[in-house]
Scaffold this active site. Sequence first.
Site, short mmCIF file in Angstrom:
data_model
loop_
_atom_site.label_atom_id
_atom_site.label_comp_id
_atom_site.label_asym_id
_atom_site.label_seq_id
_atom_site.Cartn_x
_atom_site.Cartn_y
_atom_site.Cartn_z
CE LYS A 7 -3.80 2.35 0.20
NZ LYS A 7 -4.94 2.03 0.99
NE ARG B 277 -2.99 1.20 -9.56
CZ ARG B 277 -3.81 2.23 -9.71
NH1 ARG B 277 -4.32 2.84 -8.66
NH2 ARG B 277 -4.13 2.66 -10.91
CB SER C 253 -3.94 -0.68 -2.84
OG SER C 253 -4.67 -1.79 -3.29
CB ALA D 244 -3.58 -5.34 -12.42
N PRO E 127 -0.02 -10.23 -16.29
CG PRO E 127 -0.98 -11.94 -17.55
CD PRO E 127 -0.51 -11.61 -16.16
N GLY F 164 -4.68 -8.83 -17.81
CA GLY F 164 -4.99 -9.95 -16.93
C GLY F 164 -4.78 -9.55 -15.49
#
Lengths: 368, 368, 368, 368
Positions: free
Chosen positions: B161, B193, B231, B350, B355, B358
């Site tokens: 985080k 991130r 996050s 993400a 990937p 994904g």
Amino acid sequence: MRADVHRFSLTDPGDVSGLAAAIAAGRIDPATIVAVIGKTPGNGLVNDYTRGYLTLSLALLIGGATGETPDAVRARVPFVFSGGVEGVLSPHYSVFTVVADAAPAQPGVPALAVGVAFTPELSPSDIGRQAQIDATAAAVDAAMAQAKIATPADVHFVQVKGPAFTLADIVASAAAGRPAATDNPGKLMGFGRAASALGVAGALGEVPAERAVESAVFKDFSLFSAVASISAGVEVRTNEVIVVGLSTAWSGPLTIGHRTMADALDIGAVHALAGSLGFTPGVQIAADEAARIRAAFVKCEAARDGLVRGRPHTMLNDGDIDQQRHIRGAVGAIVASVLNDTALFVSGGAEHQGPDGGGTIAVIAERH
Amino acid sequence: MRADVHRFSLTDPGDVSGLAAAIAAGRIDPATIVAVIGKTPGNGLVNDYTRGYLTLSLALLIGGATGETPDAVRARVPFVFSGGVEGVLSPHYSVFTVVADAAPAQPGVPALAVGVAFTPELSPSDIGRQAQIDATAAAVDAAMAQAKIATPADVHFVQVKGPAFTLADIVASAAAGRPAATDNPGKLMGFGRAASALGVAGALGEVPAERAVESAVFKDFSLFSAVASISAGVEVRTNEVIVVGLSTAWSGPLTIGHRTMADALDIGAVHALAGSLGFTPGVQIAADEAARIRAAFVKCEAARDGLVRGRPHTMLNDGDIDQQRHIRGAVGAIVASVLNDTALFVSGGAEHQGPDGGGTIAVIAERH
Amino acid sequence: MRADVHRFSLTDPGDVSGLAAAIAAGRIDPATIVAVIGKTPGNGLVNDYTRGYLTLSLALLIGGATGETPDAVRARVPFVFSGGVEGVLSPHYSVFTVVADAAPAQPGVPALAVGVAFTPELSPSDIGRQAQIDATAAAVDAAMAQAKIATPADVHFVQVKGPAFTLADIVASAAAGRPAATDNPGKLMGFGRAASALGVAGALGEVPAERAVESAVFKDFSLFSAVASISAGVEVRTNEVIVVGLSTAWSGPLTIGHRTMADALDIGAVHALAGSLGFTPGVQIAADEAARIRAAFVKCEAARDGLVRGRPHTMLNDGDIDQQRHIRGAVGAIVASVLNDTALFVSGGAEHQGPDGGGTIAVIAERH
Amino acid sequence: MRADVHRFSLTDPGDVSGLAAAIAAGRIDPATIVAVIGKTPGNGLVNDYTRGYLTLSLALLIGGATGETPDAVRARVPFVFSGGVEGVLSPHYSVFTVVADAAPAQPGVPALAVGVAFTPELSPSDIGRQAQIDATAAAVDAAMAQAKIATPADVHFVQVKGPAFTLADIVASAAAGRPAATDNPGKLMGFGRAASALGVAGALGEVPAERAVESAVFKDFSLFSAVASISAGVEVRTNEVIVVGLSTAWSGPLTIGHRTMADALDIGAVHALAGSLGFTPGVQIAADEAARIRAAFVKCEAARDGLVRGRPHTMLNDGDIDQQRHIRGAVGAIVASVLNDTALFVSGGAEHQGPDGGGTIAVIAERH
């Protein structure tokens, strides 16, 4: 007769080049189009004009090809569009055609059968009331007869698109002495879906006629249709009804099945339906098999008790995202992950359409 | 040592009665709490204050029970909260505890192992840059050593985080001669991130150290960590790092596994992970078996090319609902439908975590 | 020549009955329509299809009345629609007509003058770049010449509508070796507005031509046009340019004025403009006087430093409501409260259109 | 006695450094704080936890300074926070203090007077019903007596904060045989505001007691209070009542006035109020004069008939942005533009608070 379903990807509701190309190439005779069902990239709520935009675009295209006026096309062909392609879902429209079939039907082999009908125009004060229930039931009967579907058990999907009204319409109706069931435009859409669903359920005998009544609307959620899918939008003024099922009076390679989803996580119902349509068992239909899918229709809604399998969800407390957008994205993803197909017609607002907190799924596919 | 995970339902971030009751009943010794990871009912974006609210509520509760000040608790325990419980997802928090275990570890049987570390404070101009990559990598090394995890192959989940900054922070930093990587607060969260994920990947050898560099951030998406989950939020100022894996130095009944999701529809990865953890194969884990699940963590994101399995999605064109909210609702529902559990930590954004298009999934469960 | 402006209320973008009635009644000759500018009830962002829907509806109506095809109408008439009618604002469209005037112009009395022009088609890689700046400047020159406006000082309003592109367009362009200035669809809309504004500013001499260049786009906000108003939408592929000003070559009762708004609270600019147009001083124009207003155009934007008069605003941190929707609702209400008129064209995204954090206002009214 | 009002800017609800600094510097004695009213950066709807977060943060700060527990602070001090700072509005909180005044009150010169009271706890089934009306009226009487305000004519502002309930609360109450007035959490907030407003109106004689009854709630909008401002939130369980007015029993430099806004564009009411408080007439209060403003409170709502001065608004048809967020942004901007102050308490949901479609405004300022 032979029914076919052609699905086209959509990005902009003003771009109907997919169908245009199919007509130009002779793959679709525009005169044989009997219905179009699709998902548009709007919010799916009152102020969603993507539905009307696509309706106009398609009526212009079809009318331009057949020589009909756009209004004549709209009077003949139900255009049922639902807004909202949340998450992995993909905007698209499915064109239903019916052609006379030179080849005789295979005796005893039921094939996809389609019938359509329209109710008279409905006003704001009709919505959610007995008038809408009865008119919808009559239209279901008419569409079923047109489709030569022998018994209610052979009906697998009934799509209805009914009118929504803006605040201005509702205020005007009240001023004229005909108050609507609610003065909240979004809530009135729900009343319309609920009454129409009871109309379908009554026509098909899923609910005894004496219980498919106005007093049960939005109240007795034990009453529901397992095949009804109702949407509402400001772009229509009648209930447009499309009945899809199986009949030995029809030929062609397509079939249809449906299942009830007990709740939002009922992935088992999706697998069971896939199995009944002959797809190889597994966690996800392989891409080459998924190509047999011609269209899939899902109704779903956020559980009213605020729980999914005992744990709280937040959909009904959210002031930023409407609960219908939440549930469409969730249930749509589950179904897409099994079918390996994201161009699904997933519609929220499943009042009296499947069990409370659950919903329904129907799939049209090439026979195995 | 023995690690345990206790998951509590959450409705209001000010209501931590679940943990309070567990402490009061003696089920949890507050001094043994080493980390808390949870999903709060906010939007998960810059202006989501539910993360900070829950952090304060828990720090007060734990500090009240241990005699520490809230600040001392926060300096010791990483509180990693991600906002956004779209669709069927359920807000919750998972409390990690570590206790000395009287019983000796079962020789050769690896058990759940947990380590935590903090980077120094990061300023707006550090975010997305080499400083954040390097500091994160060092913290991963430290947490892994603390957890006595022998090799990177035994690391199954790294939760980080890191800080987010509001426009005012970014403007002030630029005025002080230290411009941030972008002046868009939401975009800067993404930079943070991305850089943190490359830091994890570098520390674990998933990406060669010489390629885990600032110039690859948000650019070379072929570089990623298969276990990182990052996050960001305005309520923290350091990168808080929690490493979770398996080690024979630990005892207890819990294990952990992870899988890479190739894309948003990769339900096969979820089934494969469930299988590797000993759950009975099937379309959905039965409720009694699902009770073995202690926590599940998912990272996901909307595919940058606008396509899911060849069909267009609308998540990146939507001006009403942020793409993270879309994808969390969709992938979260798919995972929930297989695990039969909705209290999942599902986090969007993400970048370099799995990937492109994904993501990753990790599950902590009781051993079979 | 004589220019007139007819404003119609709008609810549904598919309902153009206002203009239809005016044509049917002979109040407007459809062949004299030269431009339409309006606000539609969408979100005003990338996925706003209400602009295209209204464009199609009006092109069909006008073409049906003149015998032109809809495409021919669109090639002749700029349809400039901006989505987003937040707060008290009212959706509407203003139809500009130009007729030969039998009566000679009053010597020396300038009247409303209108000219239109189109750039060539622009591709995703042109947006925000020199090509768009130069093409826009050339179109402004052409429209100004057509309008017989003598000097830039007589130009009071330049409306441009340029193309927006969805993610799919941007991805395709990059794949074809022509990357866009950004891969974020919403951000690319901003680049297009910014470059177009610099094109207007260069053409009118508000910015020296050598500074109205690509390298200044979204960077040097000291450069701006005080009369430009730029919108973007997926429904157009060229920059459509409408120049409005005063010229003694024109006759008729209408005039136009404009002012710069220094910031979002600059209500003084609105009062000053009202005064310059002969409205009675006061806190709000009385209803009978407000009837003289034919159209009003406002550009505004959230201050990039996060402050309004020294106090923080939250518009740029908000993940739920786009900053353009915030600022349109706020500045629109201020202008509406002074003009006593809510059918205002209020558009966000004022990059290089008025001073940073401020904007512009132009009003067309009957001469006092 | 002497009442004072201290206003602090807010960014993060966890950051109360403004008040902390004032306490540390001795500018505010925390024991003298009697109420706090503020606007937080949430959505202002059911799932807005910024109100509770700020409440906790302030209770901790004040309790830490006085030695009270946070719960004791909350039992003594009403914390009334409303979420939603749309458009130009700025998040902030206003701290009311009351000190014994060594200097005698100026005979005959009324000064700002403040009194507070709390109702008993209210359950979901009390909301919108007679119990809430009556309890609120009793609390108003008590607060007015405490404030030594002689007559209702001297009451200029009554702020009430009452409870909101989530779906889970509502479902639980219904299951226990005590159904709420509606099962929609957002709608129940409206019922609570409406009933509380009628309670205020009844207590002050604005509405005859026999008409301030449950059957009028949300029905007879001709009944309203001109000084009530009601908010609701999940973070409180009683109706917290703050009565502010003028009384010769008080001393100090502050005064208060209020006006009724007839509709959303009633900028004249704002100017009239400014004039009555001695501000120099003009289109906007100059910055140096605006420094006299200590706090301003506005209630507003979207007109139920869908019209603002005869033209349609879209606020009640919008599925993306709640109508309260629309109207706060619009009316807040109008008031801010006149007062030259954006740190305004602007609250939507003005049921029975001012005339239908209009609202109220109250300003506390230093006497001229």
